[in-house]
Each structure stands twice: as structure tokens, then as C-alpha cells.
Design a protein around this motif. Structure first.
Motif, PDB file in Angstrom:
ATOM      1  N   UNK A 581      12.161  32.822  65.184  1.00  9.99           N
ATOM      2  CA  UNK A 581      11.619  31.635  65.834  1.00  9.99           C
ATOM      3  C   UNK A 581      10.953  30.695  64.848  1.00  9.99           C
ATOM      4  N   UNK A 582      10.381  31.235  63.766  1.00  7.65           N
ATOM      5  CA  UNK A 582       9.677  30.387  62.812  1.00  7.65           C
ATOM      6  C   UNK A 582      10.600  29.353  62.192  1.00  7.65           C
ATOM      7  N   UNK A 583      11.874  29.672  62.021  1.00 10.21           N
ATOM      8  CA  UNK A 583      12.828  28.726  61.441  1.00 10.21           C
ATOM      9  C   UNK A 583      13.249  27.651  62.435  1.00 10.21           C
ATOM     10  N   UNK A 584      12.960  27.859  63.711  1.00 14.90           N
ATOM     11  CA  UNK A 584      13.247  26.825  64.704  1.00 14.90           C
ATOM     12  C   UNK A 584      12.114  25.825  64.832  1.00 14.90           C
ATOM     13  N   UNK A 585      10.939  26.142  64.295  1.00 19.29           N
ATOM     14  CA  UNK A 585       9.814  25.210  64.309  1.00 19.29           C
ATOM     15  C   UNK A 585       9.969  24.272  63.110  1.00 19.29           C
ATOM     16  N   UNK A 586      10.905  23.336  63.208  1.00 18.55           N
ATOM     17  CA  UNK A 586      11.422  22.628  62.048  1.00 18.55           C
ATOM     18  C   UNK A 586      11.494  21.127  62.273  1.00 18.55           C
ATOM     19  N   UNK A 587      11.894  20.413  61.205  1.00 15.60           N
ATOM     20  CA  UNK A 587      12.177  18.986  61.248  1.00 15.60           C
ATOM     21  C   UNK A 587      13.593  18.763  60.729  1.00 15.60           C
ATOM     22  N   UNK A 588      14.336  17.912  61.429  1.00 18.95           N
ATOM     23  CA  UNK A 588      15.671  17.531  60.982  1.00 18.95           C
ATOM     24  C   UNK A 588      15.747  16.019  60.801  1.00 18.95           C
ATOM     25  N   UNK A 589      16.538  15.596  59.822  1.00 15.77           N
ATOM     26  CA  UNK A 589      16.886  14.191  59.654  1.00 15.77           C
ATOM     27  C   UNK A 589      18.263  13.962  60.276  1.00 15.77           C
ATOM     28  N   UNK A 590      18.353  13.019  61.195  1.00 14.20           N
ATOM     29  CA  UNK A 590      19.632  12.654  61.799  1.00 14.20           C
ATOM     30  C   UNK A 590      20.038  11.279  61.308  1.00 14.20           C
ATOM     31  N   UNK A 591      21.249  11.188  60.768  1.00 14.95           N
ATOM     32  CA  UNK A 591      21.755   9.910  60.252  1.00 14.95           C
ATOM     33  C   UNK A 591      22.355   9.138  61.422  1.00 14.95           C
ATOM     34  N   UNK A 592      21.779   7.991  61.728  1.00 12.66           N
ATOM     35  CA  UNK A 592      22.218   7.191  62.884  1.00 12.66           C
ATOM     36  C   UNK A 592      23.351   6.238  62.500  1.00 12.66           C
TER      37      UNK A 592
END
Length: 592
Positions: A581-592
Motif C-alpha cells: 500500500x505504501x507504493x500506492x500513496x504516490x504522485x504521478x505526472x500525466x502528460x495532457x
């Protein structure tokens, strides 16, 4: 009384009888008598040249064949031109060789002709390329007719090698070692004991780094079959065990030879002509397990080809892999190449260059203790057919610095060499106090005193940002960059359970990402916040939005960035490859 025509022909025929049974000295006597009567008698001149070549009198061989052209003989004209072209090529007279080889009329009769012409073309196109090694000095070991397959044993300060004293294939081959005297010169070689060297042919020895495990080749030769297998011995209580033949996971009913152990002793590379390869002789490997050695596999990647790929050597750091091959892009015959190791997938093949390779055959490259040792073979040397070349290494990057960082940057999928922009981040070091160099193959060298702990940002359009941190010891790295997809994870930004604040380490990482954003203003990026699957969906959605906003606020507060937005996703998009679960507490960059 015989006419002159009958006499020189009869002398030639008498000489030819001696030639057929290998009595070349007698054959020469009669061929020369025939030529004294008729100086333009082509068959006698041709066979005279061949006789000198058989006796390894190469100077007389060349003189005879050059005179063959002078008298305008035609019958064996192509054969003479080929042999002269081959001789001059292997003696480094490239342009003269090219002249003879290009003059051959019926080129289809000479299978090796195209290979020599390709080698000449490669030589002329690459003779001024940088080499991967430069030597302060060179020496050689040439006590026997043949010496090859060296191995540097650093713990014992020895070079081991295979030696053969005679010219014939069935002369005995044994394993020798040589040490240095107090004047730093190499002593007379010593032969290993009869426990290793037997009535069979032994050679190509390799040791583990602690010198307590050895593998070598033993060949049982007869006129019907050349059978070579790998044997091993272990040192127990200071005594070497009786050598044993390795099992069927490694040995086959075919030719298996030229072993090389990785520094940890857990990977064995070797050469075999067994079926299942790419063609010719290939390099195979086996991994040591708790129950023995695994079944050998053909080395994956770009090393094995339809040509002969032999003489493997893996560097101590397991990143660089050296081998020899007679493939097309060589200076002549066998050249030595370096490949990069990507988790046992080998690519980025580079010729070592003219400092080591030339028109002759080079193979069996090893390195250690500040030196390189390899084999060089010259079939036109009348006494020593192959010798060991020992080079004291003067690396391309070899300045008196406390620290340097060396790495190769590649596409993580294709293994294509990349040349990204490299920036030193958040450092007090001025840019003019360190150097970044790409050598001709794409390897990056960064030099500066006291680099420990510094961060480098690698930026290349179309790729995710890559950050590497220098280490305390000198090292060589392989850095893989991922192609930009529609989104990517900020690998160093994770949150504690039920938290959305940024700790000190995360802020340091985001400082580097901010630098990357400044260099990529053309991208519109959504910062996506995520949670684990603990808690209610509505609560997690709110928490993920706070996480995304905390990153957005930190990055925009640093200024110069106006291409960002943010959004929370709660626990709706867990990472498929993560169960923590710790790896799901994350930030992602999405290229729009």
C-alpha cells in the motif's frame, strides 16, 4: 642429350614429386634448377613460392610470387595475387594488399576475398577512431610457438595461459603461469602440476576472485574427433581437489571451451559449437545455484552472431563484457569488442580500436591489476604464431583526481545509446570546476574532486527525467532512461499513512523536478495524487487531492512554472505491479 625444354620440365616434375610428399627443401632445389634453365617457367616459379611458404620462409615466398607477376604468368595469376594480398594485409601494408586483391579476376574462386576487402574498407574508414584503451607501455610473452587464453590472477600476482611448443595441431598443450621478478620483468613460465596437465591438451583456465575455485578446458585429441570439455577443481584446506568434469548442464558432446568465471564465481561463461546457437561458435553461460550449475543458455543480446564469437571475459563490476569475433566490422580477422551488460542481456557492441586491434587476429582479452593482457596471432611469423600482449593501462580518463563518475545512458527498451543534457543540481560546485565528456561510443565521464553526494539530472526530450547520485567510490554505471508515456510516477515522492505533507527528502527531490520542469515548458502536466485502499472512498479522494495540491503548491512557489494543474484520484488507480500500500500513496505526472 635432352633438349632444354625436356630438361626443365623434367626437373619441375621431379620437384613436384618431393612437394607432394612434403619434402620441400628437395622440391626447392629442383624448382630452382628448372628456373635456372627457363627463368619464365611459370609452374616452377609458382611451386617454388608455395614451397618457401610451407617452410615459413616468407621473404623468399614473396620474392618468388612477385617474380611470377613479372614474367606475366597467367594460369595461377589470381591465386598468386590473393596470396600476396593476404600476406601484405596481415603485415599491415593495407594499400599494397588492396592493389593485389582488387586485381583478382575470378573473385568467386576465393571465399576469403570479400572478407579481406571488407576488413580493408573498415580499416580505412576507422583508422583514426578513438580507442577504448591507451597504454603507457607494452610487453609480450612469447616463449613458445603458441601462447594464448591468458588469465590474470590478482590474488596470486600471476598470469596463467595456454602454451604449445610445436607447430602441429596434435602437439601437446598445457597450462602455464608466469610471475614478475624484483625488476618488474616477467620470469620464465612454469607449468602446472600433472594433477591439471595430463597427456590430453589443457588450457583456458579461469579462477574465482578468491582463487579457491578454478575451471579449465581439457581436450582429448585424435584424428577423428576434437573433443573438449570443461573441468573444475576446488581448494579445500589449502589443497586443490582432483579435477572433475562438469556435468551435462554445461558440457555437451560438442566442443566446449574457453571458460570465464564472474568475479563472484556464480556465473560461468564459455564457448561452444553445439546446436542451438546463432551460428559458428557462440558464447554460452550457466549460473551457479544451490543444487549446482544451471543448464547452459545461449548468451542473449547482440554478442552472438552467424560468425565466430569467442573468448568471453566479464569485468569485475559485471558491467562490461569483452569478447572476440571475426564479424564484418573488424580491422582484420578476429577483433576484440566490448559489450554492456543489461541484466544478462548484452548490447552496445564497440570495437576496442587500433590501440589493441589491427589487421592480425586478437582474442582472449582480460584485465586487472592496472594491465590488459590479450592474444595476438600472426600466421606469417616463422617462429611464434601467437603471443601474449601485456599493456600497462593508461585509461582515457586517468587524471589525478579524487573522484570520477562514469556511466552509459541508454533507452531502457531498445538499449540505444542516448546523449541527454546533464545538469549538476543544488550544488555549491561551479560548472567550470568539473568536466562532462562523452567519448565516441557514448560513455559519459564526469570528473571533479569530492563529488560524493552530488545529484545529476539527465534530461532528454521524449524521456522521463532521470536523477542519479554520485557515490563515494569510483564506479561505472549503466543508466537506463524510460521513454515518456502518457503518465509516469515520481519514484521518490511517497506519503506516510494518512498524511499529505512533504518531508525534507521529498522537497529535495522536487527541487530537482522543478529544474526539469523549467527545461520542459512545452509540456502541460497534471499532478495526480493517489492513496492506498485503506479508508472510505470519499475520504481517500479528498486526501489524494491534498497530496496533489501540496506538490503543486511547492513547485509553483519556486517560480517559473505555469504549465501545471492538479487532481486527486483516491484509490481508483492502484499500481498493478505493487502489492504494498505504501507504493500506492504516490504522485504521478500525466502528460495532457
Amino acid at each position: 642429350v635432352l633438349s632444354k625444354d625436356k630438361k626443365y620440365e623434367k626437373l619441375y616434375l621431379k620437384g613436384n614429386e618431393f612437394f607432394k610428399i612434403g619434402e620441400f627443401d628437395d622440391a626447392i632445389t629442383y624448382f630452382k634448377k628448372a628456373i635456372n634453365i627457363n627463368s619464365s617457367y611459370c609452374p616452377a616459379i609458382y611451386k617454388l613460392g608455395l614451397s618457401y611458404k610451407k617452410l615459413h620462409d616468407f621473404k623468399s615466398f614473396v620474392e618468388a610470387f612477385e617474380s611470377y607477376g613479372d614474367v606475366l604468368c597467367e594460369k595461377f595469376d589470381d591465386e598468386v595475387k590473393f596470396q600476396l594480398g593476404e600476406y601484405h594485409f596481415l603485415n599491415g601494408k593495407i594499400f599494397l594488399s588492396q592493389k593485389y586483391l582488387n586485381g583478382i579476376n575470378e573473385k568467386e574462386n576465393f571465399p576469403l576475398l570479400s572478407k579481406y576487402l571488407i576488413n580493408i574498407r573498415y580499416y580505412l574508414n576507422h583508422q583514426f577512431d578513438s580507442s577504448l584503451f591507451y597504454f603507457e607501455s607494452k610487453s609480450s610473452i612469447s616463449h613458445y610457438t603458441f601462447q594464448y587464453s591468458p588469465f590474470i590472477n590478482s590474488s596470486l600476482n600471476r598470469i596463467y595461459f595456454t602454451g604449445r611448443e610445436g607447430m602441429n595441431l596434435f602437439d601437446d598443450e598445457d597450462i602455464f603461469y608466469v610471475e614478475k621478478d624484483k625488476y618488474d620483468s616477467w620470469k620464465i613460465p612454469n607449468k602446472l602440476s600433472s594433477k591439471i596437465n595430463t597427456q590430453n591438451n589443457e588450457g583456458s583456465i579461469s579462477f574465482s576472485s578468491n582463487s579457491k575455485f578454478m575451471v579449465y578446458t581439457s581436450c582429448e585429441l585424435n584424428f577423428k574427433k576434437n573433443s573438449c570439455d570443461l573441468f573444475y577443481s576446488e581448494m579445500i584446506d589449502g589443497i586443490w581437489t582432483i579435477p572433475k568434469k562438469m556435468d551435462q548442464n554445461i558440457n555437451s558432446k560438442y566442443w566446449d571451451s574457453q571458460p570465464n568465471l564472474s568475479s563472484n564465481g556464480n556465473i560461468l561463461f564459455f564457448v561452444s559449437n553445439r546446436p542451438g546457437g546463432q551460428g559458428g561458435r557462440d558464447i554460452w553461460y550457466s549460473i551457479r545455484t544451490n543444487v549446482g550449475w544451471s543448464r547452459a543458455k545461449n548468451l542473449s543480446g547482440e554478442v552472438n552472431t552467424e560468425f565466430d564469437d569467442i573468448a568471453p571475459f566479464i569485468s569485475e563490476n559485471m558491467l562490461d563484457f569483452y569478447f572476440s569475433s571475426n564479424r564484418a566490422n573488424s580491422f582484420g580477422g578476429f577483433d576484440i569488442y566490448r559489450a554492456s551488460n543489461f541484466n544478462m542481456d548484452f548490447g552496445n557492441i564497440n570495437n576496442l580500436g587500433l590501440e589493441i586491434n589491427n589487421q592480425l587476429d586478437q582474442s582472449s582479452f582480460v584485465m586487472g591489476d592496472g594491465m590488459v593482457v590479450y592474444t595476438e596471432e600472426n600466421i606469417f611469423n616463422s617462429k611464434v604464431k601467437s603471443k601474449l600482449i601485456i599493456g600497462k593501462v593508461n585509461p582515457i580518463i586517468d587524471k589525478d583526481l579524487n573522484y570520477h563518475l562514469s556511466f552509459l545512458v541508454m533507452d531502457s527498451l531498445t538499449k540505444k545509446i542516448l546523449r541527454p543534457n546533464i545538469a549538476l543540481i543544488n550544488s555549491k560546485i561551479n560548472d567550470d570546476l568539473f568536466t562532462i565528456d562523452f567519448n565516441y561510443e557514448g560513455r559519459v565521464y564526469i570528473e571533479r574532486q569530492n563529488f560524493e553526494g552530488e545529484n545529476f539530472l539527465l534530461n532528454l526530450r521524449g524521456y522521463e527525467p532521470k536523477i542519479i547520485k554520485s557515490q563515494k567510490v569510483k564506479t561505472d554505471l549503466i543508466v537506463l532512461m524510460n521513454r515518456m508515456k502518457s503518465y509516469f510516477v515520481l519514484e521518490n515522492v511517497y506519503f506516510d499513512f494518512d498524511k499529505y505533507d512533504l518531508n525534507v527528502e521529498v522537497k529535495k527531490y522536487l527541487d530537482i523536478i522543478h529544474t526539469w520542469l523549467l527545461k520542459n515548458q512545452n509540456l502541460n502536466i497534471e499532478i495526480g495524487g493517489h492513496t492506498d485502499d485503506v479508508g472510505k472512498d470519499v475520504y481517500n479522494m479528498n486526501l489524494s487531492s491534498k497530496r496533489a495540491y501540496s506538490v503543486y503548491e511547492y513547485l509553483t512557489s519556486k517560480g517559473g512554472v505555469d504549465n501545471l494543474s492538479y487532481k486527486g484520484y483516491g484509490n481508483t488507480k492502484p499500481r498493478e505491479d505493487e502489492v504494498e500500500n505504501s507504493k500506492n500513496r504516490r504522485i504521478e505526472f500525466k502528460i495532457l
